[in-house]
Write a protein that holds these residues in place. Sequence first.
Motif, short mmCIF file in Angstrom:
data_model
loop_
_atom_site.label_atom_id
_atom_site.label_comp_id
_atom_site.label_asym_id
_atom_site.label_seq_id
_atom_site.Cartn_x
_atom_site.Cartn_y
_atom_site.Cartn_z
N ARG A 1 -35.28 14.41 2.22
CA ARG A 1 -36.51 14.23 3.35
C ARG A 1 -35.65 14.15 4.31
NH1 ARG A 1 -38.19 8.19 0.71
NH2 ARG A 1 -39.66 9.20 -0.82
N GLY A 2 -34.08 14.22 4.77
CA GLY A 2 -33.55 14.50 5.82
C GLY A 2 -33.59 16.18 6.26
N LEU A 3 -33.59 16.75 5.12
CA LEU A 3 -33.54 18.17 5.09
C LEU A 3 -34.68 18.60 5.79
CD1 LEU A 3 -31.39 20.58 4.62
CD2 LEU A 3 -32.48 20.83 2.47
N THR A 4 -35.74 18.08 5.60
CA THR A 4 -37.19 18.29 5.90
C THR A 4 -37.51 17.70 7.14
OG1 THR A 4 -38.10 16.72 4.45
CG2 THR A 4 -38.16 19.01 3.71
N ARG A 5 -36.59 16.94 7.84
CA ARG A 5 -36.57 16.42 9.02
C ARG A 5 -37.40 15.07 9.12
NH1 ARG A 5 -37.71 21.29 12.75
NH2 ARG A 5 -39.23 21.58 10.94
N LYS B 1 -41.22 11.02 11.34
CA LYS B 1 -40.39 12.06 11.90
C LYS B 1 -39.02 11.77 12.11
CE LYS B 1 -44.19 14.83 13.72
NZ LYS B 1 -44.57 15.39 15.00
N LEU B 2 -37.81 12.29 11.74
CA LEU B 2 -36.52 12.05 12.01
C LEU B 2 -36.14 12.23 13.50
CD1 LEU B 2 -34.07 10.77 10.73
CD2 LEU B 2 -33.44 12.96 9.80
N PHE B 3 -36.92 13.18 14.19
CA PHE B 3 -36.23 13.77 15.46
C PHE B 3 -37.63 13.48 16.44
CE2 PHE B 3 -33.72 16.33 12.71
CZ PHE B 3 -32.52 16.04 13.08
N ALA B 4 -37.05 12.98 17.72
CA ALA B 4 -37.84 13.05 18.84
C ALA B 4 -38.35 14.18 19.34
CB ALA B 4 -37.35 11.97 19.87
N SER B 5 -37.34 15.18 19.49
CA SER B 5 -37.40 16.48 20.05
C SER B 5 -36.64 17.35 19.10
CB SER B 5 -36.68 16.56 21.58
OG SER B 5 -35.61 16.21 21.46
N TYR B 6 -35.98 18.68 19.57
CA TYR B 6 -35.39 19.83 18.72
C TYR B 6 -34.32 19.09 17.89
CZ TYR B 6 -32.94 24.03 17.44
OH TYR B 6 -32.40 24.80 16.74
N LEU C 1 -31.19 26.77 11.29
CA LEU C 1 -30.54 25.92 10.32
C LEU C 1 -30.03 24.60 11.05
CD1 LEU C 1 -28.67 28.33 8.25
CD2 LEU C 1 -30.69 27.14 7.53
N LEU C 2 -29.96 24.54 12.40
CA LEU C 2 -29.20 23.38 13.02
C LEU C 2 -30.02 22.20 12.84
CD1 LEU C 2 -26.60 22.64 14.26
CD2 LEU C 2 -27.62 23.19 16.55
N PRO C 3 -31.43 22.22 13.20
CA PRO C 3 -32.02 20.86 13.00
C PRO C 3 -32.07 20.40 11.55
CG PRO C 3 -33.44 22.57 13.92
CD PRO C 3 -32.15 23.07 13.76
N LEU C 4 -32.01 21.29 10.51
CA LEU C 4 -32.04 20.89 9.08
C LEU C 4 -30.73 20.39 8.84
CD1 LEU C 4 -33.71 24.34 7.61
CD2 LEU C 4 -34.82 22.26 8.25
#
Length: 141
Positions: A34-38, A47-52, A120-123
Amino acid sequence: MRWTCNAIAQRRGDRRHSVWSMKSDPSPGASLFRGLTRKCPNCGEGKLFASYLKPRESCAHCRESFAGLDADDGPAWLTVGAVTITVVPLLFILESSGRYSYAVEMLIVVPLTIALVLLLLPLTKGFFISALWLLSRKPNS
């Protein structure tokens, strides 16, 4: 196992569907994926991220807090390693073939490197935040 409430019913204000139910914690593999898929490592919905690359303070779906889960330089190092493993052999293949000039090789390798890093960085950051979340969980009583 822990007690959780149906967050969707709570947000809608629907009291008859706001049922407290027993829900099992996700497996470590599921949380890391799940973390890998953000997505949220707890519920997999929010969602894990608010932006990039900016992580949210908490999940909008299950209200799980991500405060204090700083991935620091780990995702960057993992990304550099993965990109290096991919790009360097390609550069050796291009160089050993002798078909292309240095300019053409750089026109292939530089955009590929930038694209891989940006992909790859956000993943990897999601993966690291999920791993930190797993390590910071309290054991079930």
